[in-house]
Motif scaffolding. Structure first.
Motif, PDB file in Angstrom:
ATOM      1  N   ILE A 105       4.303  -8.628  21.926  1.00  0.00           N
ATOM      2  CA  ILE A 105       3.676  -7.480  21.251  1.00  0.00           C
ATOM      3  C   ILE A 105       4.246  -7.290  19.848  1.00  0.00           C
ATOM      4  N   THR A 106       5.544  -7.582  19.654  1.00  0.00           N
ATOM      5  CA  THR A 106       6.158  -7.366  18.336  1.00  0.00           C
ATOM      6  C   THR A 106       5.594  -8.357  17.315  1.00  0.00           C
ATOM      7  N   GLU A 124       4.775 -19.712  18.200  1.00  0.00           N
ATOM      8  CA  GLU A 124       5.199 -19.317  19.551  1.00  0.00           C
ATOM      9  C   GLU A 124       5.674 -20.569  20.313  1.00  0.00           C
ATOM     10  N   ALA A 125       6.842 -20.435  20.945  1.00  0.00           N
ATOM     11  CA  ALA A 125       7.434 -21.579  21.643  1.00  0.00           C
ATOM     12  C   ALA A 125       6.552 -22.074  22.787  1.00  0.00           C
ATOM     13  N   THR A 182       8.575 -11.294  27.539  1.00  0.00           N
ATOM     14  CA  THR A 182       8.567 -10.064  28.345  1.00  0.00           C
ATOM     15  C   THR A 182       7.238  -9.316  28.250  1.00  0.00           C
ATOM     16  N   THR A 183       6.491  -9.501  27.166  1.00  0.00           N
ATOM     17  CA  THR A 183       5.191  -8.818  27.073  1.00  0.00           C
ATOM     18  C   THR A 183       4.258  -9.259  28.205  1.00  0.00           C
ATOM     19  N   THR A 218       5.792  -7.161  31.400  1.00  0.00           N
ATOM     20  CA  THR A 218       6.059  -5.729  31.234  1.00  0.00           C
ATOM     21  C   THR A 218       5.275  -4.923  32.279  1.00  0.00           C
ATOM     22  N   THR A 219       5.406  -3.583  32.256  1.00  0.00           N
ATOM     23  CA  THR A 219       4.487  -2.771  33.059  1.00  0.00           C
ATOM     24  C   THR A 219       3.617  -1.893  32.154  1.00  0.00           C
ATOM     25  N   HIS A 242       3.710   0.893  30.261  1.00  0.00           N
ATOM     26  CA  HIS A 242       3.596   2.347  30.087  1.00  0.00           C
ATOM     27  C   HIS A 242       3.785   2.583  28.582  1.00  0.00           C
ATOM     28  N   CYS A 266      10.809 -22.815  17.292  1.00  0.00           N
ATOM     29  CA  CYS A 266      11.527 -22.661  16.023  1.00  0.00           C
ATOM     30  C   CYS A 266      12.996 -22.972  16.266  1.00  0.00           C
ATOM     31  N   GLY A 295      13.517  -0.070  27.869  1.00  0.00           N
ATOM     32  CA  GLY A 295      12.231  -0.191  28.574  1.00  0.00           C
ATOM     33  C   GLY A 295      11.085   0.420  27.785  1.00  0.00           C
ATOM     34  N   GLY A 320       9.433  -1.124  24.953  1.00  0.00           N
ATOM     35  CA  GLY A 320       9.015  -2.125  23.969  1.00  0.00           C
ATOM     36  C   GLY A 320       7.570  -2.018  23.509  1.00  0.00           C
ATOM     37  N   MET A 321       6.705  -1.341  24.285  1.00  0.00           N
ATOM     38  CA  MET A 321       5.326  -1.176  23.800  1.00  0.00           C
ATOM     39  C   MET A 321       5.362  -0.301  22.540  1.00  0.00           C
TER      40      MET A 321
END
Ligand SMILES: Cc1cc2nc3c(=O)[nH]c(=O)nc-3n(C[C@H](O)[C@H](O)[C@H](O)COP(=O)(O)OP(=O)(O)OC[C@H]3O[C@@H](n4cnc5c(N)ncnc54)[C@H](O)[C@@H]3O)c2cc1C
Length: 505
Positions: A37-38, A57-58, A65-66, A69-70, A72, A202, A356, A358-359
């Motif tokens: 998401i970042t 992107e690797a 984690t995106t 995630t859950t 919220h 990278c 928790g 990160g969104m």
């Protein structure tokens, strides 16, 4: 779509791969590393603002984690506003709250500007205390929220079938399908002329006059600015002492009685449980999460799922467990994320320490880093600065705690066993073993095939631990994770675990 673990998360099934660039140019205004998401939100924002961007992107978009995630979307945080006020003062706590409101605004604008169908829904959250101790905590949370202007109301009933002693509701929260969201942002990024290169690792960067030279597994590029949106940046730097990796566990259930709660839910246990409902392929599912622990510090990660399932079954009329997965997040030393320019660099940026949330913080990172690149300033530049002075007491405690746990585990040799032959390892089992003075990470597949690796993490030379839940080797020090073949799954390591041939043993 793949993820950095073997278990399938609730989001994975729906998203199909999209064409990424095979040939790409060698010079860009901005190189963004990491397709969570970042990275995706930041790449979209900068490309839309006229910068020429490449997103590297690797593995695949949503691999980190995106994808686990859950999702919220909250304006109250794991770091409570009381904690924020006592550590940083009221003014900064108010700014922290403002950043969450801004982030929800950015998500809503991205969705409406791009007509994104990602199951976005505005929600009310319920936060409930299960005993008197938690009730005092809740009072403290309520008081802190009031001071910064975050609305919380005491309520008498909750929509979760869990006995509670005190509860509040918090309007203005939300939820969405995180992968549908970033997938759509990627497509808009491409429409604006951006470049995505996936399966591209990278390896490192160097700063040369006006350019940053970025070495990847698919060649070298040059960029004016570099953003490590890798959840934690690679290399060994101060951020690895100020952020600790944690695992959290999530499961999705169908319920026999169809009493799916409408609200988002959280208790105040340590670690806390979190709940919400999402419809996948027309079927409602209760998502529950919890059982968090430091990465590499659980002897049997599979047990975390059993504990979570048993806990949920105590209160909900569970029918079938449809999904169970785990993923990683980072706890910052002082409770605030680190977002901005990396100290000692001219144009290298990163964002980490989201806990928790990160969104919210991944999204606000896209605004902050874009503003820093486009104008040199942001209202949140100082608040989340990587070079901010961390309260000393808190820093010492954090480093002491992390160091003690790691030392104790190594001293106990809890995870290192002596074997005299590979036959002592069962099929489906992974073990760190001492063999003739060396230590190895050994995994035996069902069917008997053996994978042998050196067990020393190349990042900072800690010993990896077996994660039976996700079939990976996890480093307890800084959270690097590796597949059974030794390939890097999760930053900060940029080097695989050394492979050993069986016959060399
Ligand atoms: C179980 C769980 C539940 C959670 N629930 C919530 C929630 O409900 N709400 C909330 O707000 N937050 C939640 N979080 C936190 C949130 O999911 C994360 O903070 C967020 O997804 C991080 O996004 P990111 O883009 O920064 O990192 P990631 O999604 O991890 O993306 C980083 C990407 O970088 C790539 N990468 C890494 N190194 C390299 C390299 N060298 N070269 C190229 N690419 C590389 C990786 O492959 C990866 O795809 C949860 C976390 C967990 C563990």
């Amino acid at each position: 779509m793949n993820r950095d673990g073997v278990r399938k998360s609730i989001w994975q099934e729906e998203i199909k791969p999209f064409p990424a660039a095979i040939n790409f140019e060698t010079e860009y205004d901005v190189a963004i590393i990491g397709g969570g998401i970042t990275g995706v939100s930041t790449a979209y924002q900068l490309q839309k603002s006229g910068k020429k961007c490449i997103l590297i992107e690797a593995a695949n978009i949503g691999f980190g984690t995106t994808g686990g995630t859950t999702a919220h979307i909250n304006n109250f945080l794991d770091t409570t506003y009381s904690e924020a006020t006592s550590k940083f003062g009221l003014e900064d706590a108010v700014l922290l709250y403002q950043s969450t409101v801004d982030a929800i605004g950015v998500i809503e604008k991205n969705i409406s500007d791009n007509q994104i169908d990602c199951d976005f829904e505005k929600k009310t959250a319920q936060l409930f205390a299960l005993d008197d101790k938690q009730s005092k905590q809740l009072d403290d949370i309520l008081e802190g929220a009031e001071k910064v202007g975050c609305q919380m109301n005491l309520i008498n009933n909750i929509s979760f079938p869990i006995p509670f002693v005190r509860a509040v509701e918090i309007p203005g929260q939300a939820q969405f399908h995180p992968i549908k969201y970033i997938d759509a942002l990627c497509r808009s990024f491409l429409n604006f002329g951006g470049t995505i290169v996936d399966n591209c690792f990278c390896k490192n960067h160097s700063e040369e006059e006006e350019w940053i030279v970025v070495k990847t597994s698919k060649g070298t590029i040059r960029a004016r600015n570099l953003i490590y949106a890798t959840h934690i940046p690679p290399g060994v730097n101060m951020l690895h002492f100020t952020n600790a990796p944690y695992r959290s566990y999530a499961m999705a259930f169908t319920l026999k009685n169809q009493n799916y709660p409408k609200e988002l839910g959280y208790d105040l246990m340590d670690p806390y449980h979190y709940y919400r409902v999402h419809e996948i392929n027309g079927e409602k599912l209760l998502i529950a999460g919890g059982e968090d622990h430091k990465t590499g510090h659980s002897e049997d990660t599979g047990v975390c799922f059993t504990n979570l399932e048993n806990y949920v079954r105590q209160y909900f009329d569970v029918d079938v467990v449809k999904y169970s997965w785990s993923s990683q997040y980072y706890e910052p030393v002082d409770g605030f994320p680190y977002i901005g320019k990396m100290p000692g660099t001219s144009n290298v940026y990163t964002a980490t320490g989201f806990r928790g949330n990160g969104m919210i913080f991944g999204t606000i990172s896209s605004k902050i880093i874009s503003e820093l690149i486009l104008t040199g300033n942001s209202p949140y530049k100082k608040l989340f600065s990587l070079s901010r002075v961390t309260p000393i007491a808190c820093f010492t405690e954090f480093v002491r705690e992390t160091a003690t746990v790691v030392t104790d585990f190594i001293k106990d040799k809890l995870f290192v066993e002596k074997v005299s032959s590979l036959a002592e390892i069962n099929e489906g089992e992974g073990k760190v073993v001492a063999y003739e003075g060396e230590s190895y990470a050994i995994y035996k597949e069902k069917g008997g095939r053996v994978h042998v690796l050196k067990s020393t993490c190349p990042h900072a030379k800690c010993e990896v631990r077996w994660n039976s839940a996700e079939i990976s080797w996890d480093c307890p020090c800084h959270g690097s994770r590796f597949s059974v073949n030794g390939e890097v799954l999760t930053a900060p390591s940029v080097t695989d675990l050394a492979r050993i041939r069986e016959k060399d043993l």
